[in-house]
Design a protein around this motif. Structure first.
Motif, mmCIF file in Angstrom:
data_model
loop_
_atom_site.group_PDB
_atom_site.id
_atom_site.type_symbol
_atom_site.label_atom_id
_atom_site.label_comp_id
_atom_site.label_asym_id
_atom_site.label_seq_id
_atom_site.Cartn_x
_atom_site.Cartn_y
_atom_site.Cartn_z
ATOM 1 N N ARG A 36 1.010 4.901 -8.703
ATOM 2 C CA ARG A 36 0.454 5.532 -7.511
ATOM 3 C C ARG A 36 1.069 4.949 -6.251
ATOM 4 O O ARG A 36 1.372 5.669 -5.275
ATOM 5 N N ALA A 37 1.281 3.619 -6.250
ATOM 6 C CA ALA A 37 1.901 2.989 -5.083
ATOM 7 C C ALA A 37 3.337 3.459 -4.890
ATOM 8 O O ALA A 37 3.801 3.658 -3.758
ATOM 9 N N LEU A 38 4.057 3.645 -6.009
ATOM 10 C CA LEU A 38 5.429 4.117 -5.906
ATOM 11 C C LEU A 38 5.491 5.520 -5.286
ATOM 12 O O LEU A 38 6.341 5.808 -4.436
ATOM 13 N N LYS B 157 8.500 0.253 -0.418
ATOM 14 C CA LYS B 157 7.277 -0.409 0.009
ATOM 15 C C LYS B 157 6.428 -0.982 -1.121
ATOM 16 O O LYS B 157 5.567 -1.796 -0.869
ATOM 17 N N PHE B 158 6.628 -0.532 -2.348
ATOM 18 C CA PHE B 158 5.697 -0.996 -3.385
ATOM 19 C C PHE B 158 6.223 -2.268 -4.045
ATOM 20 O O PHE B 158 7.428 -2.484 -4.153
ATOM 21 N N GLU B 159 5.281 -3.117 -4.438
ATOM 22 C CA GLU B 159 5.590 -4.360 -5.135
ATOM 23 C C GLU B 159 4.836 -4.388 -6.458
ATOM 24 O O GLU B 159 3.791 -3.759 -6.619
ATOM 25 N N GLU C 128 -1.848 1.928 -11.161
ATOM 26 C CA GLU C 128 -1.861 1.577 -9.743
ATOM 27 C C GLU C 128 -0.443 1.474 -9.205
ATOM 28 O O GLU C 128 -0.149 1.922 -8.069
ATOM 29 N N THR C 129 0.461 0.915 -9.995
ATOM 30 C CA THR C 129 1.851 0.778 -9.539
ATOM 31 C C THR C 129 2.523 2.141 -9.419
ATOM 32 O O THR C 129 3.288 2.402 -8.476
ATOM 33 N N TYR D 38 3.940 5.103 -1.327
ATOM 34 C CA TYR D 38 4.660 4.329 -0.321
ATOM 35 C C TYR D 38 6.170 4.507 -0.397
ATOM 36 O O TYR D 38 6.899 4.117 0.520
ATOM 37 N N ALA E 244 11.641 -1.968 -9.344
ATOM 38 C CA ALA E 244 11.422 -2.822 -8.179
ATOM 39 C C ALA E 244 12.487 -3.903 -8.074
ATOM 40 O O ALA E 244 12.945 -4.248 -6.969
#
Length: 450
Positions: A124-126, A133-135, A121-122, A129, A91
Motif C-alpha cells: 500500500r505504501a508503494l 518514498k516508501f521504506e 502495508e508495504t 507514496y 527498495a
C-alpha cells in the motif's frame, strides 16, 4: 503455668503465615530481579536504506546489528522467495541506484504472525507514496547482495537467531537456581515450625510407653507450650496416683503382718490338727503380703539408669538358678548393651523363669539381638494358657484358673512386676502359646547402638 488463650504472636498459625509470607517475598524478589536485570532482548530491525549503506561499505548508526559482510564473491545462489523479499529488493535497488537484476535479497525466516500485515502495508505504501518514498523494515535474519562494477558481488547477511528463546531459557534457569536457593530456607522454616511438635509427640509417646519420663521441655509455639504444660501436669498427677496406690498396698500388707503374728502365737494353744490347717492359711497370707510388698517396692523405688551388658545379666540369672538345682537352660545369648536398672531386670527375668519352671518341667531361655532390640524369650513345656487368660495375665492379682492351688498358684503379681519392669525400660512384653505346647514369654528391650 496456664494459658488463657492463644493471643501470643508465637503460635502455629503465626509461624505458618510467616513461612508463607517469607516464601512469597522471596519469590517476588527473584521475579523482580529477573525482570530488572535482564529484559527480553529486542534485535532492532534494519531499514532498507541501512542495508543499502552496508552493501556500499558504509557504516550505520545502530550498534550491535550483528550484520556480517563480505565483498568480491561469486554470484550468490539465493534470491527472493516471497512477496516481502521482492518488496525489499525493490527498495534496495532504489536506494543503491541499481537495476533490480543487480540486487538480490532473501529473508532467512518467515515473518511471525504478529508481523503478517507488513507485506500488505508495504504494498500500500508503494502504491500511495511511489517508489521514492516508501521504506521497508527487515526485523529478522536476511541475505542481501549487490553486483560490483567488476562483476563480482558484495554480500551482507544477518543470522536468524531466536534470542527470545535464549532469553526464555536463561529466565527458566534463573528460576530453577532461585528455587534451589529457597529450598534450604523453606526447610529451615519448616523445621522451626515442626521441631517442637515432633519433640512433643516423642515425649508423649515415651510417657505412654515408659511410664516414668522427664518433664517435657516447654518450648515452641503457644499451642505446643500449652499442651506440654498439660501433659506435664497429667504426668505428675498419674505419678502421684500410682505412688499413692502402691503406698496404700504396701502399708496394708505391712500392717497385716502384726495381726498375723499374734494369730499364729495364739494358735499355739489349739489342737495340732487345727494349728496345722491355720498355719497353712497364715503361710499363704504371708506369701501374699511378701508379693504385695515386692510389687509396691518395684513401683515406688527410684529407678537406677546405667549401662548394662544384657548378655552377662541373663547368663548370671540363669547360672544362679541352675546352681540352685532349677531346670533352666540358656540356648542362645547374643551381645547387647542396654540402659536400665539391674535389680529390676534381674527380678523380671527371675519371675519369668520361675513361672516357666512352676508350670512346666523346665525353662528354656534365649536372648537374641534383632536390629535395635534385644529379644529375650522364656519357654516352658506346660499346658499353656487360654486366650482369655493371656489377655489378662499381666493384671495385678489376676491368676488363671489352672494356677489357683497351693502347689502351683502364685499371688498374681509376678507377671505384673515383669510388665512394670519392662515398661520402665521402654520395652514390650507379651505371652503366647507355643505350637508344640507350652507357653512363651517374649521381652523386647531397646539397646544402645554399637
Amino acid at each position: 503455668m496456664r494459658f488463657a488463650g492463644f493471643r501470643a504472636a508465637d503460635t502455629i498459625r503465626s509461624r505458618t503465615i510467616l513461612l508463607l509470607l517469607g516464601i512469597a517475598v522471596l519469590v517476588t524478589a527473584v521475579n523482580v530481579s529477573i525482570i530488572l536485570s535482564r529484559a527480553p532482548p529486542r534485535e532492532a530491525p534494519l531499514q532498507t536504506f541501512e542495508i543499502a549503506r552496508l552493501l556500499r561499505g558504509q557504516p550505520i548508526a545502530k550498534e550491535n546489528s550483528n550484520v556480517n559482510t563480505v565483498a568480491n564473491v561469486a554470484t550468490p545462489k539465493f534470491q527472493a522467495r516471497t512477496r516481502m523479499d521482492q518488496l525489499v529488493q525493490i527498495a534496495l535497488a532504489r536506494d543503491l541506484s541499481a537495476s533490480i537484476e543487480d540486487v538480490r535479497f532473501e529473508g532467512m525466516a518467515q515473518l511471525p504472525n504478529h508481523l503478517s500485515f507488513l507485506p500488505a502495508e508495504t504494498e500500500r505504501a508503494l502504491r500511495l507514496y511511489g517508489p521514492q518514498k516508501f521504506e521497508v523494515a527487515v526485523p529478522h535474519g536476511f541475505k542481501a547482495a549487490v553486483m560490483l562494477p567488476s562483476g563480482r558481488w558484495h554480500v551482507v547477511w544477518r543470522e536468524d537467531r531466536d534470542e527470545v528463546a535464549d532469553w526464555r531459557t536463561a529466565v527458566i534457569l534463573r528460576f530453577i537456581i532461585s528455587m534451589a536457593l529457597m529450598l534450604p530456607i523453606g526447610w529451615l522454616f519448616a523445621r522451626w515450625l515442626t521441631e517442637p511438635i515432633q519433640a512433643f509427640g516423642a515425649a508423649a509417646e515415651r510417657l505412654g510407653r515408659e511410664r516414668r519420663v522427664e518433664q517435657i521441655d516447654v518450648r515452641g509455639p503457644a499451642e505446643i507450650r500449652y499442651a506440654a504444660h498439660a501433659l506435664n501436669d497429667m504426668q505428675a498427677r498419674i505419678r502421684g496416683y500410682v505412688l499413692e496406690r502402691t503406698s496404700v498396698v504396701g502399708a496394708i500388707a505391712h500392717d497385716l503382718r502384726t495381726p498375723l503374728s499374734r494369730l499364729k502365737f495364739r494358735l499355739a494353744l489349739a489342737s495340732d490338727e487345727l494349728r496345722s490347717m491355720a498355719d497353712n492359711e497364715i503361710d499363704e497370707m504371708e506369701q501374699m503380703i511378701t508379693a504385695a510388698l515386692e510389687f509396691a517396692e518395684a513401683e515406688a523405688r527410684p529407678q537406677v539408669r546405667e549401662h548394662l551388658d544384657l548378655a552377662l545379666l541373663v547368663e548370671g540369672v540363669v547360672d544362679d538358678l541352675a546352681d540352685c538345682g532349677e531346670p533352666v537352660l540358656l540356648t542362645r545369648c547374643d551381645n547387647a548393651t542396654v540402659i536400665g536398672d539391674p535389680l529390676l531386670l534381674k527380678r523380671m527375668l527371675r519371675n519369668l523363669i520361675n513361672n516357666a519352671i512352676t508350670y512346666g518341667r523346665q525353662s528354656l531361655v534365649s536372648m537374641a539381638r534383632r536390629g535395635s532390640c534385644a529379644i529375650i524369650t522364656v519357654d516352658d513345656d506346660g499346658p499353656g494358657l487360654k486366650p482369655g487368660d493371656i489377655a489378662r495375665a499381666f493384671e495385678p492379682f489376676y491368676r488363671a484358673e489352672g494356677s489357683r492351688n497351693r502347689e502351683t498358684g502364685g499371688m498374681g503379681l509376678g507377671l505384673a512386676i515383669v510388665k512394670a519392669a519392662v515398661m520402665l525400660h521402654g520395652g514390650e512384653v507379651d505371652l503366647g502359646n507355643r505350637a508344640g505346647g507350652g507357653l512363651r514369654a517374649t521381652v523386647r528391650l531397646p539397646i544402645e547402638p554399637a
